[in-house]
Design an enzyme around this catalytic site. Sequence first.
Site, PDB file in Angstrom:
ATOM      1  N   GLY A  17       0.835  -1.206   0.000  1.00  7.85           N
ATOM      2  CA  GLY A  17       0.000   0.000   0.000  1.00  7.85           C
ATOM      3  C   GLY A  17       0.867   1.252   0.000  1.00  7.85           C
ATOM      4  O   GLY A  17       2.096   1.172  -0.141  1.00  7.85           O
ATOM      5  N   PHE A  18       0.230   2.385   0.181  1.00 12.18           N
ATOM      6  CA  PHE A  18       0.948   3.663   0.064  1.00 12.18           C
ATOM      7  C   PHE A  18       2.043   3.803   1.143  1.00 12.18           C
ATOM      8  O   PHE A  18       3.231   3.878   0.835  1.00 12.18           O
ATOM      9  CB  PHE A  18      -0.071   4.812   0.110  1.00 12.18           C
ATOM     10  CG  PHE A  18       0.513   6.152   0.447  1.00 12.18           C
ATOM     11  CD1 PHE A  18       1.586   6.656  -0.276  1.00 12.18           C
ATOM     12  CD2 PHE A  18      -0.009   6.899   1.495  1.00 12.18           C
ATOM     13  CE1 PHE A  18       2.137   7.893   0.044  1.00 12.18           C
ATOM     14  CE2 PHE A  18       0.526   8.133   1.819  1.00 12.18           C
ATOM     15  CZ  PHE A  18       1.603   8.627   1.101  1.00 12.18           C
ATOM     16  N   ASN A  39      -2.991  -8.122   0.165  1.00  8.73           N
ATOM     17  CA  ASN A  39      -4.031  -8.693  -0.712  1.00  8.73           C
ATOM     18  C   ASN A  39      -4.202  -7.885  -1.998  1.00  8.73           C
ATOM     19  O   ASN A  39      -5.109  -8.165  -2.787  1.00  8.73           O
ATOM     20  CB  ASN A  39      -5.379  -8.787   0.033  1.00  8.73           C
ATOM     21  CG  ASN A  39      -5.944  -7.425   0.381  1.00  8.73           C
ATOM     22  OD1 ASN A  39      -5.318  -6.399   0.117  1.00  8.73           O
ATOM     23  ND2 ASN A  39      -7.131  -7.398   0.975  1.00  8.73           N
ATOM     24  N   THR A  42      -5.513  -2.216  -2.444  1.00  8.34           N
ATOM     25  CA  THR A  42      -5.325  -0.790  -2.763  1.00  8.34           C
ATOM     26  C   THR A  42      -3.906  -0.507  -3.269  1.00  8.34           C
ATOM     27  O   THR A  42      -3.492   0.639  -3.307  1.00  8.34           O
ATOM     28  CB  THR A  42      -5.602   0.098  -1.531  1.00  8.34           C
ATOM     29  OG1 THR A  42      -4.696  -0.266  -0.495  1.00  8.34           O
ATOM     30  CG2 THR A  42      -7.027  -0.027  -1.048  1.00  8.34           C
ATOM     31  N   LEU A  85       0.161  -2.886   8.703  1.00  7.65           N
ATOM     32  CA  LEU A  85      -0.385  -1.729   7.973  1.00  7.65           C
ATOM     33  C   LEU A  85      -1.508  -2.161   7.044  1.00  7.65           C
ATOM     34  O   LEU A  85      -1.877  -1.434   6.122  1.00  7.65           O
ATOM     35  CB  LEU A  85       0.724  -1.052   7.149  1.00  7.65           C
ATOM     36  CG  LEU A  85       1.603  -0.035   7.882  1.00  7.65           C
ATOM     37  CD1 LEU A  85       2.582  -0.726   8.811  1.00  7.65           C
ATOM     38  CD2 LEU A  85       2.363   0.819   6.905  1.00  7.65           C
ATOM     39  N   TYR A 157     -14.331   1.264   9.889  1.00  8.04           N
ATOM     40  CA  TYR A 157     -12.900   1.581  10.008  1.00  8.04           C
ATOM     41  C   TYR A 157     -12.572   2.049  11.433  1.00  8.04           C
ATOM     42  O   TYR A 157     -11.681   1.504  12.083  1.00  8.04           O
ATOM     43  CB  TYR A 157     -12.551   2.671   9.000  1.00  8.04           C
ATOM     44  CG  TYR A 157     -11.077   3.000   8.923  1.00  8.04           C
ATOM     45  CD1 TYR A 157     -10.179   2.141   8.299  1.00  8.04           C
ATOM     46  CD2 TYR A 157     -10.580   4.188   9.456  1.00  8.04           C
ATOM     47  CE1 TYR A 157      -8.827   2.447   8.222  1.00  8.04           C
ATOM     48  CE2 TYR A 157      -9.231   4.506   9.368  1.00  8.04           C
ATOM     49  CZ  TYR A 157      -8.363   3.634   8.750  1.00  8.04           C
ATOM     50  OH  TYR A 157      -7.014   3.949   8.669  1.00  8.04           O
ATOM     51  N   TYR A 171      -2.951  -8.269  24.308  1.00 11.04           N
ATOM     52  CA  TYR A 171      -1.766  -9.137  24.148  1.00 11.04           C
ATOM     53  C   TYR A 171      -0.615  -8.624  25.017  1.00 11.04           C
ATOM     54  O   TYR A 171       0.114  -9.408  25.629  1.00 11.04           O
ATOM     55  CB  TYR A 171      -1.335  -9.199  22.671  1.00 11.04           C
ATOM     56  CG  TYR A 171      -1.882 -10.415  21.954  1.00 11.04           C
ATOM     57  CD1 TYR A 171      -3.241 -10.529  21.663  1.00 11.04           C
ATOM     58  CD2 TYR A 171      -1.049 -11.476  21.586  1.00 11.04           C
ATOM     59  CE1 TYR A 171      -3.753 -11.641  21.010  1.00 11.04           C
ATOM     60  CE2 TYR A 171      -1.554 -12.598  20.932  1.00 11.04           C
ATOM     61  CZ  TYR A 171      -2.902 -12.677  20.651  1.00 11.04           C
ATOM     62  OH  TYR A 171      -3.399 -13.789  20.015  1.00 11.04           O
ATOM     63  N   THR A 187      -1.804  11.317   5.971  1.00  8.89           N
ATOM     64  CA  THR A 187      -0.455  11.206   5.411  1.00  8.89           C
ATOM     65  C   THR A 187      -0.553  11.267   3.888  1.00  8.89           C
ATOM     66  O   THR A 187      -1.523  10.778   3.316  1.00  8.89           O
ATOM     67  CB  THR A 187       0.173   9.871   5.857  1.00  8.89           C
ATOM     68  OG1 THR A 187       0.141   9.820   7.287  1.00  8.89           O
ATOM     69  CG2 THR A 187       1.614   9.734   5.398  1.00  8.89           C
ATOM     70  N   ARG A 198      -8.700  10.106  -1.628  1.00 11.98           N
ATOM     71  CA  ARG A 198      -8.429  11.021  -0.525  1.00 11.98           C
ATOM     72  C   ARG A 198      -8.177  12.434  -1.035  1.00 11.98           C
ATOM     73  O   ARG A 198      -7.881  12.643  -2.215  1.00 11.98           O
ATOM     74  CB  ARG A 198      -7.241  10.535   0.299  1.00 11.98           C
ATOM     75  CG  ARG A 198      -7.734   9.687   1.448  1.00 11.98           C
ATOM     76  CD  ARG A 198      -6.623   9.197   2.284  1.00 11.98           C
ATOM     77  NE  ARG A 198      -5.917   8.139   1.594  1.00 11.98           N
ATOM     78  CZ  ARG A 198      -5.141   7.258   2.210  1.00 11.98           C
ATOM     79  NH1 ARG A 198      -4.998   7.324   3.517  1.00 11.98           N
ATOM     80  NH2 ARG A 198      -4.524   6.327   1.547  1.00 11.98           N
TER      81      ARG A 198
HETATM   82  N1  UDP Z   1     -12.428  15.947   0.742  1.00 10.30           N
HETATM   83  C1  UDP Z   1     -12.719  16.944  -0.173  1.00 10.30           C
HETATM   84  N2  UDP Z   1     -12.591  16.672  -1.500  1.00 10.30           N
HETATM   85  C2  UDP Z   1     -12.172  15.465  -1.974  1.00 10.30           C
HETATM   86  C3  UDP Z   1     -11.861  14.451  -1.029  1.00 10.30           C
HETATM   87  C4  UDP Z   1     -11.994  14.725   0.314  1.00 10.30           C
HETATM   88  O1  UDP Z   1     -13.113  18.069   0.185  1.00 10.30           O
HETATM   89  O2  UDP Z   1     -12.074  15.301  -3.204  1.00 10.30           O
HETATM   90  C5  UDP Z   1     -12.525  16.254   2.181  1.00 10.30           C
HETATM   91  C6  UDP Z   1     -13.222  15.212   3.045  1.00 10.30           C
HETATM   92  O3  UDP Z   1     -14.621  15.420   3.091  1.00 10.30           O
HETATM   93  C7  UDP Z   1     -12.548  15.473   4.389  1.00 10.30           C
HETATM   94  C8  UDP Z   1     -11.133  15.891   4.027  1.00 10.30           C
HETATM   95  O4  UDP Z   1     -11.204  16.324   2.676  1.00 10.30           O
HETATM   96  O5  UDP Z   1     -13.173  16.520   5.071  1.00 10.30           O
HETATM   97  C9  UDP Z   1     -10.120  14.765   4.140  1.00 10.30           C
HETATM   98  O6  UDP Z   1     -10.656  13.653   3.468  1.00 10.30           O
HETATM   99  P1  UDP Z   1      -9.826  12.350   3.210  1.00 10.30           P
HETATM  100  O7  UDP Z   1     -10.736  11.420   2.484  1.00 10.30           O
HETATM  101  O8  UDP Z   1      -8.523  12.657   2.595  1.00 10.30           O
HETATM  102  O9  UDP Z   1      -9.470  11.733   4.630  1.00 10.30           O
HETATM  103  P2  UDP Z   1     -10.206  11.646   6.059  1.00 10.30           P
HETATM  104  O10 UDP Z   1      -9.364  12.484   6.925  1.00 10.30           O
HETATM  105  O11 UDP Z   1     -11.605  12.173   5.957  1.00 10.30           O
HETATM  106  O12 UDP Z   1     -10.195  10.195   6.371  1.00 10.30           O
END
Ligand code: UDP
Length: 336
Positions: A17-18, A39, A42, A85, A157, A171, A187, A198
């Site tokens: 992953g990332f 797996n 992502t 992770l 999550y 543990y 991150t 994200r």
């Molecule tokens: N967000 C946004 N535009 C996008 C994707 C996310 O405005 O194209 C907003 C999202 O609603 C959140 C923040 O950016 O308030 C961070 O979202 P991200 O999915 O990166 O991670 P989160 O911290 O929410 O898990």
Amino acid sequence: MMIGRTSDLILVAGGAGFIGTHLCTALLEAGHDVLCIDNLQTARTANIELLEEYPNFSFIEADITEPLPRAVLSHAPRISRIYNLACAASPPRYQANPEHTMLTNVIGTSALLQLAELSGARFLLSSTSEVYGDPEHHPQREDYRGWVSCIGPRACYDEGKRAAEAITFDYARLGRADVRVARIFNTYGPRMHPDDGRVVSNLICQALSGQPITIYGDGTQTRSFCYVSDLVDGLIRLMESEMDGTQPVNLGNPEELTVRELAEMVRDIVGAPDDITFMPLPQDDPRRRRPDISRAQEWLGWSPTVRVRDGVERTCAWFAADLDLAKATPEAVAAE
Ligand code: UDP
């Protein structure tokens, strides 16, 4: 930083992953043998290809919600460290199969803890700032118990990670494994999946490809963004520290921005027009988030070193090169 004997093996679950690929690279560069299990839910294929260039890297495709393959268990006597992770971390990805997300954190973490007990390896859980939910306390300290919805779309999550923390600390309490728990805040950096969903990857890819930038809600919500090399340094320091492993440690960059400020920064760096599409705020989206990192500073001597502007510039440059590369693939050429 050298870790135990170099003949030891470090297992990284979710190593494709990332964050996982950056962690694997740092460990391989330090001369360690690394076994990655993933797996490929992502992962970027290119990330694995980069890792496969190292002779001390091996990869086994496995999903930690299933019993661990014999090929993994047979390495148990050599495994000295286990980093967990493994879990999709972006909201659209982890919500796509919420039951799998929950089981990855509960069954998967349990399986890896059993392996840690069997091999005598130290175990690090990558937990999350999401254990604080939509926080009433700001910035978030590790002793804040959070405000999490257990019935909303993020619960698979958030509650999954809270359960993973619970079993990890059990543990430790029972003397079954030596553990570390990192609570990772947002991150970003090179090697993110362009379709990760994200905010950083979305905004940069949109700005680079001339599409409108999508802001969810009014963009006043905040996040604190940590560059991936800083995060990896924190993870390795935490794993190798001789601190009391029965306490979690926040890892993140306290430089806090509104989503709107991040969008403006990306537009400015890329030179994109002021073209924003406002979309509905997802349910239970946290209003603000910033880590209190006093514990990491004091216990690990760790603080982020990459300012957000610098990190976003580097990430934009990486995505620009990666998107150009993608355009140059034979499939893309054939499609034109
Ligand atoms: N967000 C946004 N535009 C996008 C994707 C996310 O405005 O194209 C907003 C999202 O609603 C959140 C923040 O950016 O308030 C961070 O979202 P991200 O999915 O990166 O991670 P989160 O911290 O929410 O898990």
